[in-house]
Design an enzyme around this catalytic site. Structure first.
Site, short mmCIF file in Angstrom:
data_model
loop_
_atom_site.label_atom_id
_atom_site.label_comp_id
_atom_site.label_asym_id
_atom_site.label_seq_id
_atom_site.Cartn_x
_atom_site.Cartn_y
_atom_site.Cartn_z
N ARG A 92 0.85 -1.20 0.00
CA ARG A 92 0.00 0.00 0.00
C ARG A 92 0.89 1.25 0.00
NH1 ARG A 92 -5.18 1.87 -0.77
NH2 ARG A 92 -6.07 2.95 1.01
N THR A 362 -9.88 0.88 -9.05
CA THR A 362 -8.87 -0.05 -8.59
C THR A 362 -8.98 -1.22 -9.53
OG1 THR A 362 -9.20 0.79 -6.36
CG2 THR A 362 -8.40 -1.46 -6.49
N THR A 380 -4.04 -0.41 -7.04
CA THR A 380 -4.85 0.76 -7.35
C THR A 380 -4.06 2.04 -7.47
OG1 THR A 380 -6.81 1.99 -6.60
CG2 THR A 380 -5.29 1.26 -4.88
N ASP A 404 -7.64 8.50 0.78
CA ASP A 404 -8.17 7.43 1.64
C ASP A 404 -7.91 7.70 3.12
OD1 ASP A 404 -9.41 5.94 -0.25
OD2 ASP A 404 -7.88 4.41 -0.44
N SER A 433 -7.87 1.16 3.71
CA SER A 433 -8.33 0.71 2.39
C SER A 433 -9.60 -0.12 2.53
CB SER A 433 -7.22 -0.14 1.76
OG SER A 433 -7.67 -0.74 0.58
N SER A 434 -10.27 -0.32 1.40
CA SER A 434 -11.39 -1.27 1.36
C SER A 434 -11.05 -2.49 0.51
CB SER A 434 -12.63 -0.59 0.79
OG SER A 434 -13.04 0.47 1.61
N GLY A 454 -13.42 -0.68 -6.62
CA GLY A 454 -14.68 0.01 -6.36
C GLY A 454 -14.83 0.61 -4.98
#
Ligand code: GLY
Length: 551
Positions: A92, A362, A380, A404, A433-434, A454
């Site tokens: 990340r 993403t 992403t 984010d 993050s998701s 998404g």
């Protein structure tokens, strides 16, 4: 015959979608862009393993799927080897050393657009180091071989699809960057898109490894461009970027083992919490797509996202209460607060754990090789094309992942997510993050790999596709194609995708749900692989035009 099929479908309350997944005996790749899928299949057929193929697919997507494929962003890779070992690679983006808590607020404390536009919106990219790390630990082919297909696609070009041309045309950000404008704007279906600057960077990465990106020529040019344009990323930020290997979150649901994304993603916590609330509720008896089942699942979503807003962030900066959030007694108590006949108002529903201790665009792909090794990767640039800026001379787009973070507690980010202090900006920190790369096992063997792009909708889409397979017995393509819904607590709105019947929508309103009135809300696009006896099923999500292929 057709009437009879219709009656059976109605009786089972299963939408009669009837699309077959791609089937293969040995190996499968499912990615969001067909040329990248083909690259992955070639690597597997030539003897590479799933990790080798994942490296090649990720680099290929950086060329052919500039919306989200990247070397200027970051992501997560979940790996499960055939012998049962598993790991989660966190590459990340990180906040640059000069980032500050209130950097996206103006003098009056209002949130500005700088977290999604311009050079300061970028976190320190992690993708190249993440791919190198995966390769060094689990790969079997030579690194340079794995980068070469992407170099060739960038150098000789590839045919622009209708989808890519439309996506470029619709991007509000690309025209703001002179370099992005020069490279992308005006690309029409059928044109050949060549990216010589990107080819040169990829050639150096193929030759020198991630060192080029973080300490070499690319690092020098990137940090100089940042300095010249008011960006924050320095030579030191790049040099000190490190991949973190984490333990996947684990759980079970009706005999299936779940391996999923730990923080700094909220996705795995969400998936496990929601499954925990669903387990034993018999929600599925009402049938797929019924108002009753949608209502119950949406209420689990609402409860998870309330918790997300307060309790989740980078575990290396805050002590997260994962054990509390996933404790069976807590999850059961949250489930018991669901009224089967009435929507809870989000205004009255608060994050559930007690004081004092105190979440675009993403892309996701999955690979299973002939040995049974499985990889699920979500990476992403955050928004489609990130912040829209192509670094002059380097040919790659920059992320706007800083959005984010919590720009200001209580103010929604680009995905409408309300976030808390635990996700505040700090130098070196990773934003919440998701992304939810997930691998499911059954009897200790690989069963399913899935994930999606998404934003917040990733978590709820992964949940629904899994439920469609396990609880509603759909084949994988039908499970992916079935219309989906999404609730994220705030705003207090239940979004229904086109295809959920108007009658169902009325029944949901009667239960007190506020529905999103804009038609055709697009959920996250799930790509997935399932083992079905001696076959693999692969399904790409046609909402995004990907490709599943295997052999
Ligand atoms: N950038 C979207 C996410 O990580 O959730």
């Amino acid at each position: 015959m057709r009437i009879l099929q219709g009656m059976i479908a109605l009786a089972l309350c299963v939408p009669l979608l009837a699309r077959e997944p791609v089937r293969a005996r040995q190996a499968m790749v499912v990615a969001q862009e067909p040329l990248a899928t083909d690259v992955g299949v070639r690597i597997l057929k030539s003897g590479g393993n799933a990790i080798d193929a994942a490296v090649s697919v990720a680099f290929a997507l950086a060329v052919t799927h500039p919306q989200a494929g990247n070397i200027g962003g970051g992501g997560f890779m979940l790996i499960r080897m055939a012998d049962g070992r598993s790991t989660f690679l966190d590459f990340r983006e990180r906040a640059p050393g000069k980032a500050t808590r209130t950097m996206y607020q103006d003098a009056k404390g209002n949130v500005t657009k700088a977290s999604v536009e311009g050079w300061t919106s970028s976190g320190v990219p992690g993708t190249v180091r993440g791919l190198e790390y995966a390769h060094s630990k689990f790969g079997s082919r030579k690194w340079a071989e794995l980068v070469t297909p992407a170099v060739e696609l960038a150098r000789t070009g590839f045919e622009v699809s209708y989808g890519l041309a439309e996506s470029i045309k619709g991007s509000p950000k690309l025209p703001l960057s002179a370099e992005s404008k020069r490279i992308f704007i005006g690309a029409a279906p059928g044109d050949t898109l060549k990216q010589p600057e990107l080819a040169a960077v990829l050639t150096r990465i193929g030759r020198d490894g991630a060192k080029d990106f973080y300490e070499g020529e690319t690092a020098r040019l990137l940090s100089a461009a940042m300095a010249a344009n008011g960006g924050l990323i320095t030579v030191d930020d790049l040099k000190s970027y490190a991949v973190i290997e984490r333990k996947p979150l684990t759980g079970t649901y009706k005999g299936y083992g779940i391996l999923t994304a730990p923080p700094p993603s909220s996705g795995g916590v969400g998936l496990l919490q929601m499954l925990g609330m669903l387990n034993g509720s018999s929600y599925e008896k009402a049938g797929a797509g019924s108002a009753e089942s949608i209502h119950f699942v949406a209420e689990t979503m609402r409860r998870f996202f309330a918790d997300r807003s307060k309790f989740l962030g980078d575990p290396d900066f805050s002590k997260l209460r994962l054990d509390d959030l996933l404790a069976p007694a807590y999850v059961r108590q949250r489930a018991l607060s669901i009224d089967p006949s009435r929507a809870t108002s989000s205004a009255t529903l608060q994050p559930g754990l007690p004081e004092p201790e105190r979440g675009g665009q993403t892309t996701h792909f999955n690979i299973v090789d002939a040995a049974g090794n499985a990889v699920a990767v979500t990476y992403t640039l955050n928004d489609r094309y990130g912040n829209g800026i192509t670094v002059p001379g380097l040919g790659f787009l920059l992320n706007d992942e800083m959005d984010d973070f919590t720009a200001k507690p209580g103010s929604p980010n680009a995905f409408g997510l309300i976030q808390g202090d635990v996700n505040a900006i700090e130098p070196g920190k990773r934003p919440l993050s998701s992304m939810t790369p997930t691998i499911i096992t059954r009897d200790g063997q690989f069963f399913m790999a899935l994930g999606a792009p998404g934003g917040a909708r990733i978590i709820t889409s992964v949940l629904q596709v899994f439920l469609n397979v396990v609880d509603f017995k759909m084949n994988l393509q039908d499970a992916v194609d079935a219309p989906r819904f999404h609730h994220q607590w705030q705003p207090d709105v239940l979004s229904l995708e086109r295809g959920i019947s108007p009658d169902t929508a009325i029944l949901l309103r009667v239960r007190g749900h506020k529905l999103n009135d804009s038609p055709g809300v697009v959920p996250a696009q799930v790509n997935a692989i399932v083992r079905d006896g001696s076959w693999l099923q692969g399904a790409s999500d046609d909402r995004a035009g990907g490709k599943a292929a295997g052999y």
